[in-house]
Design an enzyme around this catalytic site. Sequence first.
Site, short mmCIF file in Angstrom:
data_model
loop_
_atom_site.label_atom_id
_atom_site.label_comp_id
_atom_site.label_asym_id
_atom_site.label_seq_id
_atom_site.Cartn_x
_atom_site.Cartn_y
_atom_site.Cartn_z
N GLY A 87 -1.53 -10.74 -11.56
CA GLY A 87 -0.85 -11.40 -12.67
C GLY A 87 0.22 -12.38 -12.19
N ASP A 88 0.92 -12.00 -11.13
CA ASP A 88 1.96 -12.88 -10.57
C ASP A 88 1.33 -14.17 -10.04
OD1 ASP A 88 3.57 -10.68 -11.05
OD2 ASP A 88 3.57 -10.02 -8.96
N SER A 132 -4.70 -12.38 -19.93
CA SER A 132 -5.52 -12.06 -18.77
C SER A 132 -6.34 -10.81 -19.03
CB SER A 132 -4.65 -11.92 -17.52
OG SER A 132 -3.79 -10.81 -17.63
N GLY A 192 -8.25 -9.03 -16.52
CA GLY A 192 -8.68 -8.43 -15.25
C GLY A 192 -9.84 -9.22 -14.64
N ALA A 193 -10.86 -8.49 -14.15
CA ALA A 193 -11.99 -9.13 -13.47
C ALA A 193 -12.76 -10.10 -14.38
CB ALA A 193 -12.94 -8.07 -12.92
N GLY A 208 -11.45 -12.39 -16.11
CA GLY A 208 -10.80 -13.69 -16.12
C GLY A 208 -9.68 -13.76 -17.13
N1 LIG Z 1 -11.33 -7.92 -9.83
C1 LIG Z 1 -10.92 -9.18 -10.03
N2 LIG Z 1 -11.68 -10.21 -9.58
C2 LIG Z 1 -11.29 -11.50 -9.76
N3 LIG Z 1 -10.17 -11.85 -10.39
C3 LIG Z 1 -9.38 -10.86 -10.86
C4 LIG Z 1 -9.71 -9.49 -10.70
N4 LIG Z 1 -8.72 -8.75 -11.26
C5 LIG Z 1 -7.83 -9.63 -11.75
N5 LIG Z 1 -8.21 -10.90 -11.51
C6 LIG Z 1 -7.54 -12.14 -11.91
O1 LIG Z 1 -6.17 -11.91 -12.04
C7 LIG Z 1 -5.76 -12.20 -13.38
C8 LIG Z 1 -4.66 -11.26 -13.78
O2 LIG Z 1 -5.14 -9.93 -13.69
P1 LIG Z 1 -4.83 -8.85 -14.82
O3 LIG Z 1 -5.43 -9.26 -16.09
O4 LIG Z 1 -5.22 -7.54 -14.26
O5 LIG Z 1 -3.27 -9.03 -14.95
P2 LIG Z 1 -2.10 -7.97 -15.09
O6 LIG Z 1 -2.61 -6.73 -15.74
O7 LIG Z 1 -0.99 -8.67 -15.72
O8 LIG Z 1 -1.79 -7.70 -13.56
P3 LIG Z 1 -0.41 -7.24 -12.89
O9 LIG Z 1 -0.65 -5.81 -12.52
O10 LIG Z 1 -0.31 -8.14 -11.69
O11 LIG Z 1 0.69 -7.42 -13.88
C9 LIG Z 1 -7.03 -12.08 -14.22
O12 LIG Z 1 -6.95 -12.86 -15.39
C10 LIG Z 1 -8.09 -12.58 -13.26
O13 LIG Z 1 -8.17 -14.00 -13.30
MG LIG Z 2 1.01 -8.16 -15.65
#
Ligand SMILES: Nc1ncnc2c1ncn2[C@@H]1O[C@H](COP(=O)(O)OP(=O)(O)OP(=O)(O)O)[C@@H](O)[C@H]1O
Ligand SMILES: [Mg+2]
Length: 319
Positions: A258-259, A227, A229-230, A232
């Site tokens: 992420g969840d 993943s 973040g924004a 994708g």
């Molecule tokens: N600003 C955003 N706009 C749209 N989708 C988002 C955004 N931020 C995160 N996402 C979606 O959420 C998914 C997971 O986010 P991220 O990559 O931040 O995961 P993470 O760091 O594991 O998060 P967590 O803190 O929940 O463990 C991303 O792949 C994306 O699809």
């Molecule tokens: Mg995570």
Amino acid sequence: MQSTKTGLVTVTMNPAIDLACTVPGFAAGAVNRVAEYRSDAAGKGVNIAGLLRKFGLPVTVTGFLGTENARIFEKRFSDLGVTDAFVRVPGETRIGIKVLDPESRSTTDINFPGLTPDASHLDRLTETVARLSREAAVVVVAGSLPVGVAPEEVGRLIGVIKAQGARAVVDTSGPALASAVRAAPWLIKPNDDELAELVGRPTGDLDDLVAEARRMNAEGIATVAVSLGARGAVFVEDGQALLSRPPKVEAVSTVGAGDAMIGGLVAGMALGLPLEERVRLATALAAATVMQAGPAIKDLNAAKVLEARIEITNLQKGG
Ligand SMILES: Nc1ncnc2c1ncn2[C@@H]1O[C@H](COP(=O)(O)OP(=O)(O)OP(=O)(O)O)[C@@H](O)[C@H]1O
Ligand SMILES: [Mg+2]
């Protein structure tokens, strides 16, 4: 090969009670008054379980829970309609206090120490996971580890889950993720930082990321989602590599993004969806989660309306 087992299990070894309070003009070393507050039974596995329940899927939750403040969790489990198989440990589940000051727009975190499960508690968790894995299609191990539980325990639990014929999903970081990867779970979803730590270097472009994911596929991890973040996420499975991009949305809180993504991937598997539909569902659920406060969306409609706006690109060369 389609599994006939239907149960879903989430394991949260280090849950927390999140206490968020608003204190206008918060000052250290002074008497501060709380204007409003809320406390939530939290934990990655608990959030994922909540999302899976929105699909009407049967879920059992386990992990470690302190005997002294279990009520808030027990209430959430009963509200969600999940079966509570948490191993009780003497003491209190950790509390995380967030002090939000609207005047200075600052957040102060105060994190309590958590439980310290001993070898007997770990044995009981292993027995519980083994028993539940016999009837489960998927077992998700999510979140950090409590003090005193070695990272290798995660890899060992993956081994137990696989030995009982269930698919293991892991969302953790650092040495615990490395241990999990050595045990070859069915699915992992590191973010780009977690992947960099796992491979021991910052990853470069998407090709580089897909190459690392493919290496892990070859080691026996069926689905590798990274993943971003924004931006994708990238999903690599069975010779396919897809980039999924959410629409630009107003990010209210990224807690639980992420969840939601993992919940969507697991629900999609349980519903028998092909990769592209699982990816669309997971990306829409994650975006819907980001658009609102807190880790749980109210209902699936918020995600449904976003699905058509998710852009999926095939990253596969020559295919
Ligand atoms: N600003 C955003 N706009 C749209 N989708 C988002 C955004 N931020 C995160 N996402 C979606 O959420 C998914 C997971 O986010 P991220 O990559 O931040 O995961 P993470 O760091 O594991 O998060 P967590 O803190 O929940 O463990 C991303 O792949 C994306 O699809
Ligand atoms: Mg995570």
